[in-house]
Design a protein around this motif. Structure first.
Motif, PDB file in Angstrom:
ATOM      1  N   TYR A   1      45.940  36.698  23.588  1.00 27.30           N
ATOM      2  CA  TYR A   1      45.756  36.745  25.036  1.00 27.30           C
ATOM      3  C   TYR A   1      45.762  38.195  25.505  1.00 27.30           C
ATOM      4  CZ  TYR A   1      50.773  37.626  25.211  1.00 27.30           C
ATOM      5  OH  TYR A   1      52.014  38.178  25.040  1.00 27.30           O
ATOM      6  N   GLN A   2      45.236  38.379  26.705  1.00 27.55           N
ATOM      7  CA  GLN A   2      45.280  39.667  27.386  1.00 27.55           C
ATOM      8  C   GLN A   2      45.849  39.440  28.772  1.00 27.55           C
ATOM      9  OE1 GLN A   2      41.173  40.936  27.412  1.00 27.55           O
ATOM     10  NE2 GLN A   2      41.409  42.045  25.469  1.00 27.55           N
ATOM     11  N   LEU A   3      46.480  40.459  29.305  1.00 30.08           N
ATOM     12  CA  LEU A   3      46.997  40.428  30.664  1.00 30.08           C
ATOM     13  C   LEU A   3      46.151  41.385  31.496  1.00 30.08           C
ATOM     14  CD1 LEU A   3      50.781  40.608  29.777  1.00 30.08           C
ATOM     15  CD2 LEU A   3      49.406  38.573  30.198  1.00 30.08           C
ATOM     16  N   HIS A   4      45.456  40.853  32.482  1.00 26.33           N
ATOM     17  CA  HIS A   4      44.608  41.663  33.360  1.00 26.33           C
ATOM     18  C   HIS A   4      45.381  41.904  34.648  1.00 26.33           C
ATOM     19  CE1 HIS A   4      40.516  40.691  31.342  1.00 26.33           C
ATOM     20  NE2 HIS A   4      41.504  40.576  30.475  1.00 26.33           N
ATOM     21  N   VAL A   5      45.662  43.163  34.935  1.00 26.22           N
ATOM     22  CA  VAL A   5      46.442  43.535  36.112  1.00 26.22           C
ATOM     23  C   VAL A   5      45.561  44.353  37.054  1.00 26.22           C
ATOM     24  CG1 VAL A   5      48.514  44.717  36.931  1.00 26.22           C
ATOM     25  CG2 VAL A   5      48.546  43.586  34.700  1.00 26.22           C
ATOM     26  N   GLN A   6      45.519  43.922  38.325  1.00 20.50           N
ATOM     27  CA  GLN A   6      44.744  44.619  39.350  1.00 20.50           C
ATOM     28  C   GLN A   6      45.625  45.698  39.985  1.00 20.50           C
ATOM     29  OE1 GLN A   6      41.513  44.061  40.385  1.00 20.50           O
ATOM     30  NE2 GLN A   6      41.336  42.641  38.671  1.00 20.50           N
ATOM     31  N   ILE A   7      45.198  46.961  39.829  1.00 20.48           N
ATOM     32  CA  ILE A   7      45.950  48.094  40.381  1.00 20.48           C
ATOM     33  C   ILE A   7      44.979  49.026  41.088  1.00 20.48           C
ATOM     34  CG2 ILE A   7      47.469  50.031  39.846  1.00 20.48           C
ATOM     35  CD1 ILE A   7      48.030  48.612  37.170  1.00 20.48           C
ATOM     36  N   GLU A   8      45.224  49.258  42.359  1.00 21.92           N
ATOM     37  CA  GLU A   8      44.418  50.211  43.126  1.00 21.92           C
ATOM     38  C   GLU A   8      42.918  49.961  42.969  1.00 21.92           C
ATOM     39  OE1 GLU A   8      45.771  54.054  41.795  1.00 21.92           O
ATOM     40  OE2 GLU A   8      47.801  53.711  42.525  1.00 21.92           O
ATOM     41  N   GLY A   9      42.517  48.710  43.003  1.00 24.11           N
ATOM     42  CA  GLY A   9      41.105  48.359  42.902  1.00 24.11           C
ATOM     43  C   GLY A   9      40.536  48.396  41.495  1.00 24.11           C
TER      44      GLY A   9
END
Length: 77
Positions: free
Chosen positions: A29-37
């Motif tokens: 799995y991967q963790l996709h994190v939204q940071i500053e666009g």
């Protein structure tokens, strides 16, 4: 199924919450994190530490100490 949740992160005395999506890829799995666009992709390496994979330049545009705080938070989960 990819689910989105909020990841609470403490950085320099300020509490942040970033959208986190868990993306399954076969047996991993991967963790996709939204940071500053930007979307930063975190993946566990062979030593069970999270590393950052991302599109060209995305990591460089995000505060390095903030990325380290996110990795620390992920390691504690």
């Amino acid at each position: 199924m990819n689910e989105t949740m909020m990841l609470p992160v403490e950085h320099r005395g300020t509490a942040y919450e970033f959208p986190l999506t868990i993306v399954t890829l076969g047996y991993t799995y991967q963790l996709h994190v939204q940071i500053e666009g930007k979307t930063l992709i975190f993946e566990m390496d062979d030593q069970h530490q999270y590393r950052v994979l991302s599109q060209a330049g995305d990591v460089k545009e995000v505060n390095k100490s903030l990325v380290e705080a996110i990795v620390s938070t992920l390691q504690s989960l």
